[in-house]
Design an enzyme around this catalytic site. Sequence first.
Site, PDB file in Angstrom:
ATOM      1  N   TYR A  56      43.043  40.712  50.270  1.00 33.83           N
ATOM      2  CA  TYR A  56      42.474  41.366  49.080  1.00 33.83           C
ATOM      3  C   TYR A  56      41.823  40.333  48.175  1.00 33.83           C
ATOM      4  CZ  TYR A  56      45.617  45.331  50.255  1.00 33.83           C
ATOM      5  OH  TYR A  56      46.291  46.355  50.881  1.00 33.83           O
ATOM      6  N   SER A  57      40.561  40.410  47.764  1.00 32.77           N
ATOM      7  CA  SER A  57      39.604  41.413  48.207  1.00 32.77           C
ATOM      8  C   SER A  57      38.413  40.707  48.837  1.00 32.77           C
ATOM      9  CB  SER A  57      39.148  42.244  47.010  1.00 32.77           C
ATOM     10  OG  SER A  57      38.770  41.346  45.952  1.00 32.77           O
TER      11      SER A  57
END
Length: 320
Positions: A56-57
């Site tokens: 992420y991300s």
Amino acid sequence: MTDAPRTTLGSSDLSVFPLNLGGNVFGWTADEATSFEILDAYVAAGGNFIDTADVYSAWKPGNSGGESEVIIGKWMKARGNRDDIVVATKVGMLTGLEGTSREIVRRAVDDSLERLGTDYIDLYYAHRDFTDRPVEEAVEALSEQVELGKVRAIGASNFSGQRLEQALRFSESENLPKYAAIQNQYSLVERDKVEGSDGGPTVAGVAAAENVTVLPYSSLASGFLTGKYRDGVDVDSPRAGGASAYLDERGRRVLAELDRISESTGASVATVSLAWLIAQPAVAGPIASARTVEQLPDLIAATTLDLSADDVAALSAASA
């Protein structure tokens, strides 16, 4: 602060709030300042359980992964609350660190610990099941980190019921830590990854029988189950394409039932959607993210909304 009771994850000693705050938006649709505001509001409401992953991300242009972990780490340091927070992160899907071999996990866990600014991870997941590899591989690699004191409990994500059961049997046979939680896609409009069998045992069945906690992700189906995606309505959101795909005959049935229960309870459609998940056997709490502080109250409200058995059954029938 809500009075929602906390739940113990599987056979672990982790006690968590029944709404797992999704960290996938941190460093993506929520910048650092907004992320801090969301995290502060979540804790003020009684929350203590934050979900993230090393990947992420990475999908956002200019990002390389780990941005969410960095933000969470900065926030915990700034607030001095590490001991009060249950942090879950994952390994296996970051470019350059794909898989769950011992070598990959050893490198990935140290990277995550550094980004999070901590010396232990509360719940560490195999982010997906690499079905071309023996199920034992991930168990052994993750268990090693428990033995080293870097991880408190381990979890599986995106596993079938059969592979989950095989992993649990192996842990028992070798006296290794067992998966305490499984994180699969699960919502009123996506039930197969938990309730479906594909000819083998269901994740729901294995979880209930083996004391493995189910923590559903994509619990609001990319926002569809907030009720804002309707016929003839355009929604400006990075997730609009995914959410709109659910607007079919079944999706409309689900929305109609959600609208009815929302009107009778005074709760929002999103709150009712999450409350249905919380009412499912073996589910400790859904994972849900907020990209603004204003979105958080509807998520928190699900932890104290007690749907009637008739309402749970009606939603289940509408989404079948």
